[in-house]
Each structure stands twice: as structure tokens, then as C-alpha cells.
Enzyme design. Structure first.
Site, mmCIF file in Angstrom:
data_model
loop_
_atom_site.group_PDB
_atom_site.id
_atom_site.type_symbol
_atom_site.label_atom_id
_atom_site.label_comp_id
_atom_site.label_asym_id
_atom_site.label_seq_id
_atom_site.Cartn_x
_atom_site.Cartn_y
_atom_site.Cartn_z
ATOM 1 N N GLY A 17 -8.949 -14.172 9.202
ATOM 2 C CA GLY A 17 -7.589 -14.303 9.742
ATOM 3 C C GLY A 17 -6.621 -14.642 8.627
ATOM 4 O O GLY A 17 -6.949 -15.417 7.720
ATOM 5 N N ASN A 74 1.703 -6.510 -6.554
ATOM 6 C CA ASN A 74 0.348 -6.270 -7.040
ATOM 7 C C ASN A 74 0.411 -5.040 -7.950
ATOM 8 O O ASN A 74 1.490 -4.508 -8.226
ATOM 9 C CB ASN A 74 -0.663 -6.137 -5.886
ATOM 10 C CG ASN A 74 -0.380 -4.928 -4.997
ATOM 11 O OD1 ASN A 74 0.297 -3.977 -5.404
ATOM 12 N ND2 ASN A 74 -0.891 -4.954 -3.780
ATOM 13 N N GLY A 115 -2.227 -12.611 -0.441
ATOM 14 C CA GLY A 115 -0.954 -12.349 -1.131
ATOM 15 C C GLY A 115 0.199 -13.089 -0.464
ATOM 16 O O GLY A 115 1.113 -13.583 -1.135
ATOM 17 N N ASP A 116 0.159 -13.188 0.863
ATOM 18 C CA ASP A 116 1.220 -13.905 1.585
ATOM 19 C C ASP A 116 1.155 -15.409 1.296
ATOM 20 O O ASP A 116 2.194 -16.068 1.169
ATOM 21 C CB ASP A 116 1.095 -13.653 3.086
ATOM 22 C CG ASP A 116 1.223 -12.174 3.431
ATOM 23 O OD1 ASP A 116 1.930 -11.459 2.689
ATOM 24 O OD2 ASP A 116 0.610 -11.741 4.416
ATOM 25 N N GLY A 153 5.809 -11.433 6.763
ATOM 26 C CA GLY A 153 6.871 -12.445 6.793
ATOM 27 C C GLY A 153 6.404 -13.723 7.452
ATOM 28 O O GLY A 153 6.554 -14.826 6.914
HETATM 29 O O1 RIB Z 1 -0.446 -9.253 4.399
HETATM 30 C C1 RIB Z 1 -1.297 -9.307 5.516
HETATM 31 C C2 RIB Z 1 -0.563 -8.869 6.736
HETATM 32 O O2 RIB Z 1 -0.221 -7.509 6.595
HETATM 33 C C3 RIB Z 1 -1.346 -8.938 8.015
HETATM 34 O O3 RIB Z 1 -1.244 -10.188 8.666
HETATM 35 C C4 RIB Z 1 -0.796 -7.783 8.832
HETATM 36 O O4 RIB Z 1 -0.091 -8.190 9.957
HETATM 37 C C5 RIB Z 1 0.068 -6.996 7.865
HETATM 38 O O5 RIB Z 1 1.407 -7.210 8.080
#
Ligand code: RIB
Length: 329
Positions: free
Chosen positions: A287, A185, A251-252, A45
């Protein structure tokens, strides 16, 4: 005073990522030495909120930390990214979430999440954020917080609801029906839609129709880009070729960028391209949020890559955490 409107509201997890770099991921039962160790801010999130904020959107984050130093640190870090943290609460019931992340030389990773305070986030914590969720152009959620809370957030949302069902689990029908854009995915596709991603992408709309989903489905294909299924139309976007160090958070970044573009009312096809390029740029540093790009960097990547919309054959491969580039360093 009326609070400033936000473009994107993210309901989800925030973690401290404990990242060990290794030559290769250990086999079951095997011990391997770390080549390095660092801590980063993470959580799906929080990462998605940072990605949208780096791209220039006004973002509010709804979540929970423990009453600990780590909670204070993630609050400060999100604030420094320009994310509104007035709906990031604290709980005495658990510590701030953590993730143990291994990143190998070939950029493969494995992640174990210790939910902590994220698992305590309940419907009652959304009450103060109801107005923000109602007025945000896009509300984004994932599944590192309880699914009941995600459903409650989706019901409060006044704009487009984007759901990333990660970690993967089957979804209640009410949630499927409340989602406008599902981003999965290949693994999540199979768990949520109940069948493997078809080899012929033209078959995706039939799966979507059978699943009870009423909106758009986006499938991220790691180094092969991503595919958008919008009604009967299927569009694929290949990624640019860039160096890859760590795909954690790719992905985030994809989801934050997609939310950014959708909140600006970009057409879905353009939003897909924007998200693929943003995710590809994000993997050049260790990171989850370190390599997340600005809008200028994404625009430049698109400009220099030329047209990349193309049929992408979904040859079955292990799923990774979002679109990753093809060329490795
Ligand atoms: O999607 C990556 C994230 O998945 C990482 O930052 C980790 O905290 C997990 O939640």
C-alpha cells in the site's frame, strides 16, 4: 477567524488503489492469477500530502473527488491523517480517481491510473485555495491533474514550488520557469530535460542550465538513492538497507519528506538525506501510504545509518517509483 497557516499545500490527485499481488508481472497478452487483493487510498498528490503530515507538518490538500462513496472515504482518510481537506472539492462530471496496481513478489509494480475527477481539477477550483497557496511555505504538485492547473497553482504560490512531473510529459516553459525544485526519476529526467540522465553526474548542471529550469533538480535513482543538483553542486545520497515489500508510493514519500524538510528550512543536502531515508522506510508494507514513517523513525534511520552521502554512479537501470532499498525480502 484567520485560518491556521499551513506548512505544505499539495495540489494533486487522489485515488482509490486497487492492488493485486502477483508472483510476477504479466507479459503483454498474458493472464496471471492474483495471490491477493486489497484496496488502499492513493494518488500521487494525496500520498505526498499524507507523507508530509505523518512527518508532523500542517498540510492542506487541493483536489477533486467524484460525488461518490469513494470520495467520501478518501476525504475521511485524509482528514484522519490530519490533512486539511477544506479545499478538496467534488464534481458531478466524473467519479473518484482509481489506480490499478500490480505488485510482484520481487516488489516490482505496474500502475494504470484512471484519472476520473482528478482530470476535471481546473484553475477555477483553485480560487478558494488562493490564500493557502500564497501563504504555504512549500507548494507541491504532480501531473495526475491537468498541467494548466499545476501552472496556475505555481503562479499562486508564495513559497517554494516543488514539482514532480509524473506521469512524465514535456513541460511548458512557463511551468519550468515557475518551479523551484523539480523532482524526477530517470525516465522523467529524460522526458522533461530532453536528454538522458548523464552517466557522469557532474554533467547534470549543464543539462539543467540548458533546460530553462531556474531552481534545484533532484533525481531519484530507485535503489541507488537520489542526487541533488543545486546550482553547480551535485550531491548524492545512498539509501539505507531495509526490507522491501512494495515500492508503490516510495517516490511520493520522498517528495512529501522533501517538502517537510524544505518547509522547516533545512539545507538542501539535509533535506535530501531526510527524503531518502523516509522513502526507504516506506517500502516495508503493501500500500502506498501504509509504511510512511514518522519523523522519529526517519531520524532514527539516519542516526543508525551513519554518513551516506557518496558519489552514486548512475548505471542505467529501469526507473522505479522513487528510492527503494537494496535488500529484498
Ligand atoms: O505514486 C503512486 C500512486 O500512483 C498510487 O497511489 C496510484 O494511485 C498512482 O497515482
Amino acid at each position: 477567524m484567520t485560518p491556521a497557516r499551513v506548512d505544505v499545500a499539495v495540489v494533486g490527485s487522489v485515488n482509490i488503489d486497487l492492488v493485486a499481488t502477483v508472483a510476477r508481472l504479466p507479459l503483454p497478452g498474458e493472464t496471471v492469477p492474483a495471490l491477493g487483493f486489497e484496496q488502499f487510498f492513493g494518488g500521487k498528490g494525496s500520498n505526498q500530502a499524507v507523507a508530509a503530515a505523518r512527518l508532523g507538518r500542517r498540510v492542506a490538500f487541493v483536489g477533486l473527488t467524484g460525488e461518490d462513496a469513494e470520495g467520501g472515504a478518501v476525504r475521511a482518510a485524509l482528514g484522519a491523517e490530519g490533512v486539511d481537506v477544506s479545499h478538496l472539492g467534488t464534481t458531478a462530471e466524473a467519479g473518484t480517481g482509481r489506480a490499478i496496481v500490480l505488485v510482484a513478489d520481487d516488489a516490482e509494480n505496474s500502475i494504470v491510473v484512471v484519472g476520473g475527477a482528478n482530470a476535471v481539477l481546473g484553475e477555477e477550483h483553485l480560487t478558494g485555495a488562493a490564500e493557502v497557496l500564497e501563504q504555504a511555505a512549500v507548494v507541491v504538485a504532480q501531473l495526475e491533474v491537468p498541467v494548466e492547473t499545476v501552472l496556475a497553482a505555481a503562479r499562486l504560490a508564495g513559497g517554494t514550488v516543488v514539482l514532480n512531473p509524473a506521469p512524465a510529459r514535456a513541460l511548458p516553459r512557463e511551468l519550468l520557469e515557475a518551479v523551484d525544485v523539480l523532482v524526477v526519476n530517470e525516465v522523467e529526467y529524460e522526458v522533461v530535460l530532453g536528454r538522458p540522465l548523464p552517466t557522469d553526474l557532474a554533467d547534470v548542471p549543464a543539462d539543467v542550465a540548458a533546460s530553462g529550469l531556474r531552481g534545484t533538480v533532484v533525481v531519484t535513482l530507485g535503489g541507488r538513492g537520489a542526487v541533488l543538483c543545486d546550482g553547480g553542486e551535485v550531491v548524492a545520497e545512498a539509501p539505507p538497507v531495509v526490507p522491501v515489500v512494495d515500492t508503490t508510493g516510495a517516490g511520493d514519500t520522498f517528495i512529501g519528506a522533501l517538502a517537510d524538510a524544505l518547509s522547516r528550512r533545512e539545507p538542501p543536502r539535509d533535506a535530501l538525506r531526510w527524503a531518502v531515508h523516509a522513502a526507504s522506510l516506506s517500502v516495508g508494507a503493501l500500500g502506498a501510504t501504509t509504511g510512511m514513517p514518522s519523523s522519529e523513525q526517519v531520524a532514527e534511520s539516519i542516526r543508525t545509518s551513519g554518513p551516506t552521502s557518496a558519489p552514486v554512479p548512475p548505471v542505467p537501470t529501469p526507473a522505479v517509483d522513487g528510492p527503494a532499498p537494496i535488500q529484498e525480502v
